[in-house]
Design a protein around this motif. Structure first.
Motif, PDB file in Angstrom:
ATOM      1  N   THR A  55       0.833  -1.184   0.000  1.00  0.00           N
ATOM      2  CA  THR A  55       0.000   0.000   0.000  1.00  0.00           C
ATOM      3  C   THR A  55       0.876   1.245   0.000  1.00  0.00           C
ATOM      4  N   ASP A  56       0.302   2.358  -0.494  1.00  0.00           N
ATOM      5  CA  ASP A  56       1.051   3.610  -0.471  1.00  0.00           C
ATOM      6  C   ASP A  56       0.934   4.258   0.900  1.00  0.00           C
ATOM      7  N   ASN A  57       1.410   5.497   1.020  1.00  0.00           N
ATOM      8  CA  ASN A  57       1.414   6.150   2.328  1.00  0.00           C
ATOM      9  C   ASN A  57       0.012   6.501   2.829  1.00  0.00           C
ATOM     10  N   SER A  58      -1.026   6.362   1.961  1.00  0.00           N
ATOM     11  CA  SER A  58      -2.412   6.584   2.371  1.00  0.00           C
ATOM     12  C   SER A  58      -3.168   5.281   2.550  1.00  0.00           C
ATOM     13  N   GLY A  59      -2.452   4.144   2.494  1.00  0.00           N
ATOM     14  CA  GLY A  59      -3.081   2.845   2.675  1.00  0.00           C
ATOM     15  C   GLY A  59      -3.797   2.308   1.455  1.00  0.00           C
ATOM     16  N   ASN A  60      -3.592   2.913   0.270  1.00  0.00           N
ATOM     17  CA  ASN A  60      -4.304   2.503  -0.945  1.00  0.00           C
ATOM     18  C   ASN A  60      -3.496   1.493  -1.745  1.00  0.00           C
ATOM     19  N   PHE A  61      -4.209   0.644  -2.506  1.00  0.00           N
ATOM     20  CA  PHE A  61      -3.551  -0.288  -3.427  1.00  0.00           C
ATOM     21  C   PHE A  61      -4.449  -0.514  -4.641  1.00  0.00           C
ATOM     22  N   ILE A  62      -3.819  -0.963  -5.747  1.00  0.00           N
ATOM     23  CA  ILE A  62      -4.536  -1.206  -7.001  1.00  0.00           C
ATOM     24  C   ILE A  62      -3.953  -2.446  -7.661  1.00  0.00           C
ATOM     25  N   PHE A  63      -4.828  -3.357  -8.104  1.00  0.00           N
ATOM     26  CA  PHE A  63      -4.443  -4.495  -8.945  1.00  0.00           C
ATOM     27  C   PHE A  63      -5.045  -4.284 -10.325  1.00  0.00           C
ATOM     28  N   ASN A  64      -4.208  -4.442 -11.363  1.00  0.00           N
ATOM     29  CA  ASN A  64      -4.636  -4.169 -12.732  1.00  0.00           C
ATOM     30  C   ASN A  64      -4.852  -5.459 -13.522  1.00  0.00           C
ATOM     31  N   GLY A  65      -5.690  -5.363 -14.559  1.00  0.00           N
ATOM     32  CA  GLY A  65      -5.821  -6.423 -15.561  1.00  0.00           C
ATOM     33  C   GLY A  65      -6.272  -7.767 -15.028  1.00  0.00           C
ATOM     34  N   LEU A  66      -7.245  -7.804 -14.140  1.00  0.00           N
ATOM     35  CA  LEU A  66      -7.714  -9.060 -13.560  1.00  0.00           C
ATOM     36  C   LEU A  66      -8.770  -9.701 -14.451  1.00  0.00           C
ATOM     37  N   GLN A  67      -8.792 -11.042 -14.463  1.00  0.00           N
ATOM     38  CA  GLN A  67      -9.852 -11.793 -15.129  1.00  0.00           C
ATOM     39  C   GLN A  67     -10.960 -12.092 -14.125  1.00  0.00           C
ATOM     40  N   ALA A  68     -12.184 -12.239 -14.620  1.00  0.00           N
ATOM     41  CA  ALA A  68     -13.295 -12.570 -13.732  1.00  0.00           C
ATOM     42  C   ALA A  68     -13.052 -13.928 -13.087  1.00  0.00           C
TER      43      ALA A  68
END
Length: 805
Positions: A55-68
């Motif tokens: 996570t970044d310094n604000s506690g956020n995260f992102i995962f890209n390009g996921l399949q269902a």
């Protein structure tokens, strides 16, 4: 050109903010505080593919390009219980994770996890100030010197084996450079600091200024609802040898600081205040070895300082997606004192020929004011974000000085004809305006970040010298006086891509900076102009081979612009025979940094590195055997190649012992383009060990022993002697860990002063920093309102304020 760049930037931001499919999330604790740099892993249950990030310094995260499909999400962080959950991903999904603190009781012994003092990864090294015993109660400059691999020598801050760096506070480069930077950092309390980040290869969204990287100091800013903060008092007693200098042994410092935070509903306000008063020695020694004489010049300053600094701001949440705010950073610094220069001159037989003595008083007063207005817009839950900053910085320094130099025969009799007396005033006034826009947009291919910046700098400085006769009558000296104005306008655009694919992570960026400069000496009726466009690429590729081993390759190109003071051609007198002056023709230097590293289980980090400096500049002390005149001037004349290897080992052999060790070994080739300065090459090495021992289970009583040793190395076009430093500290926590009592011994052997020998015009010169920083410190710190968190935010004028002298 300026309007075109601004229009292009706004159009690019507007047309690129489009929706993308992503899994986004936020990690918070039970009090809704963000958990920064938590480990998050996502496993596709169907094919067992695993993606991991922080996570970044604000506690956020992102995962890209996921399949269902069905996924398992896991979050971990030191001091928290592991979070794990299964869920389905069919479309854009946002998830909020709440982690519970770990507090396990076994046989009436509570084991509570604490942050490690040092955290190391491919992009940065994080030094958690609160976890270091010997940093508690000190000032920020002293704390920087305790970070493994960071060297503070005189007025320079550098990374061992790699060169000088820029210093930022909350992503904003500190306003000052040289002695003013040192004094400013000494006026701030370490109690205001949450952590120090050593950014090894800054990406393109950072300003390109800074040789070997950047140091970012993050201040404490609590997100707890209501009032919170801490206060600190400390007293320092210097231990000089000899103890009595200038008839007194009372060299001391008393300092106080406070952090105050208030959070309620949509409002967030904070203020960091620090005040100190001190009496201290500053100085250096310059030894010049002429063919027939040796000049041994010591310059010792006896100063009393009074400093006040404040950082304050308020943020307001207009909506769940938009936050606006303003902030202020300012202060006043006064250093009243005098310089005592003693320069005995010996012949080759060792006999005393004569002695030069100079006494000068100084009364510098510096005022700084910096204002920022900002807006952060989150367009949706996928991570699309726009950040806008407008900054104004003003720095005003005034000084006055009385200067007198005399020559004495070996028997102590003065030579009236060699009496030189001056009175001078000087001023520096700087105004900086910057405007900055940054956008972050996740795309199916990669996370995209781009933006731009406009900066406008206007610097006026003067130095007016007056000859003073025996009756104190003043006569204007046209040869020494000078008025100078420097104008610099820079336009920057950048783009940066981050992509993760299975075990690979990629980051690539490019920054373009177009700079126009104009320097005018009104005294010499001379104007120098310069225009240049430069590109600064940055690349980082990392590979997670397995759960224990990761590899990375990074490359970055950076620029080091001269300080405004170095561009000013005015003369500053040291003695009747020596002076320093600026160089209006001085050009920036450029640095290329390449590094290949391997990390094993966050225990061992090994790296091979190559640093190349083109058009390098340095202050050169030129002595003439015919006239005995000595002057110092900055010149572009060096091309440097440095190749080396570094090892960092973090161990916890016992539950009560934390141990971190660093070793750097390197070879330097410095090529001079000037005929009167020879090229030089040689090896260098740096060793450091940081150790903290806890004497009880709940870690309320601890001791730290930190030591580093710098072997001889090539320093620009000189060779340094070895020097080293030992620090010992004790700390005790009371009143439910809210009261912290510390006792520290800094630089136990008074051995941390560097000495560099150079040869110019065939004349050998040795420059030694006194660096009188052996002291004993007692500090008290009290925390109220709950636990501290940290926040940081970019502003727009990071680069420019770091070049003020």
């Amino acid at each position: 050109m300026k309007l075109l760049s601004t229009f292009f930037l706004l159009v690019l931001i507007h047309t690129s903010l489009s929706a993308q499919i992503k899994l986004t999330g936020t990690v918070n604790d039970a009090s809704h505080h963000p958990v920064d740099y938590a480990g998050v892993s996502l496993i596709n249950i169907a094919d067992q593919k695993n993606q991991s990030l922080q996570t970044d310094n604000s506690g956020n995260f992102i995962f890209n390009g996921l399949q269902a499909g069905q996924y398992m999400l896991t979050a971990t962080s030191t001091g928290y219980q592991q979070f794990q959950s299964k869920f389905s991903v069919l479309r854009d999904t946002a998830i909020n994770i709440t982690m519970q603190r770990s507090n396990t009781q076994l046989s009436e012994v509570v084991v509570t996890a604490t942050k490690a003092t040092i955290e190391n990864n491919q992009e940065k090294m994080i030094y958690n100030v609160a976890s270091n015993v010997t940093a508690t109660g000190t000032d920020v400059l002293t704390t920087l010197s305790k970070v493994p691999g960071i060297k503070v020598n005189g007025n320079e801050i550098s990374i061992a084996g790699k060169g000088m760096v820029k210093v930022m506070i909350n992503d904003r480069v500190v306003q000052l450079a040289g002695v003013d930077l040192v004094r400013y950092l000494k006026s701030m309390s370490a109690n205001q600091i949450a952590k120090i980040e050593v950014i090894k290869n800054p990406s393109a969204n950072y300003d390109a200024d800074g040789n070997a990287g950047l140091i970012n100091i993050t201040t404490k800013h609590s997100s707890k609802q209501g009032f919170s903060g801490n206060v600190q008092l400390s007293d320092r007693q210097s231990l000089h040898s000899p103890a009595t200098v200038f008839g007194t042994s009372n060299y001391w410092l008393a300092a106080g600081s406070a952090n105050l935070n208030y959070n309620a509903d949509k409002w967030s306000a904070y203020a960091n205040i620090s005040v100190d008063h001190d009496h201290e020695l500053e100085g250096f020694e310059t030894d010049i070895f002429y063919p027939k004489q040796s000049w041994l010049q010591t310059d010792t300053g006896n100063y009393r300082g009074h400093n006040f600094n404040i950082v304050a701001g308020v943020d307001y949440k207009l909506s769940p997606k938009t936050t606006i705010g303003i902030s202020y950073l300012g202060g006043k610094s006064v250093y009243d004192g005098s310089d005592h220069v003693n320069n005995p001159i010996y012949n080759n037989s060792g006999g005393l020929d004569s002695t030069l003595r100079t006494y000068a008083t100084y009364h510098p007063i510096a005022l700084s004011n910096s204002g920022n207005a900002h807006a952060i817009i989150n367009f949706d839950t996928t991570g699309k974000k726009l950040m806008l900053n407008a900054d104004y910085f003003n720095y005003n320094r005034n000084d006055r000085s009385d200067f007198e130099s005399n020559t004495y025969l070996p028997n102590g009799q003065g030579i009236p004809s060699n009496n030189t007396r001056y009175f001078d005033t000087n001023k520096q006034l700087i105004n900086v305006y910057t405007f900055k826009a940054d956008a972050e947009i996740p795309t199916p291919f990669a996370k995209l970040a781009f933006g731009g910046k406009l900066s406008f700098i206007n610097n006026y400085s003067n130095a007016f010298y007056y000859d003073k006769d025996v009756n104190d009558k003043l006569t204007y000296n046209t040869n020494l006086s000078n008025e100078f104005r420097y104008i610099e306008n820079t336009q920057s655009l950048y783009i940066n891509l981050n992509k993760e694919k299975e075990r690979w992570k990629y980051q690539a960026g490019l920054r373009a900076e177009y700079t126009e400069t104009k320097g005018t000496s009104y005294t010499f009726n001379q104007t120098n102009t310069n225009k240049y466009l430069r590109l600064f690429p940055s690349v980082l590729i990392s590979y997670q081979a397995d759960s224990a081993n990761s590899f990375s390759l990074s490359f970055g190109r950076r620029i080091n612009r001269p300080s405004f003071w170095n561009l000013n051609p005015f003369k500053s007198l040291f003695t009747a025979y020596s002076y320093g002056e600026g160089n209006p023709f001085l050009q920036p230097e450029y640095n290329s940094n390449l590094e290949l590293s391997h990390t094993y289980k966050n225990i061992l980090t090994s790296a091979l590195f190559l640093n190349i400096t083109d058009n390098g500049f340095n202050n050169i002390t030129v002595a003439s055997a015919d006239t005995n005149l000595v002057y110092t001037v900055p010149l572009n004349f060096i091309k440097t190649y440095r190749v080396g290897i570094s090892e960092n080992v973090s161990l916890h052999p016992f539950s009560w012992l934390d141990n971190n060790n660093q070793a750097t070994f390197y070879h330097t080739n410095a090529h001079s383009s000037l005929s009167y300065i020879q090229s030089i090459n040689g090896y260098g090495a740096y060793l450091a060990t940081n150790n903290t021992a806890y004497f009880n289970a709940d870690k309320t009583f601890a001791m730290a022993v930190n030591f580093w040793y710098q072997f001889p190395e090539i320093d620009h076009i000189g060779r340094s002697d070895p020097y080293y430093k030992l620090d010992v500290g004790f700390t005790a926590l009371a009143m439910k860990k809210k009261l912290n009592i510390t006792l520290n011994l800094n630089d136990a052997f008074r051995s941390s002063a560097s000495a560099v020998t150079t040869t110019v015009n065939g004349i050998r010169t040795k420059f030694t920093n006194f660096q009188l920083n052996r002291f004993v410190l007692v500090g008290l710190s009290y925390r109220f309102g709950g636990e501290d968190g940290t926040k940081k935010r970019d502003t727009g004028n990071e680069e420019e304020r770091g070049r003020v002298h």
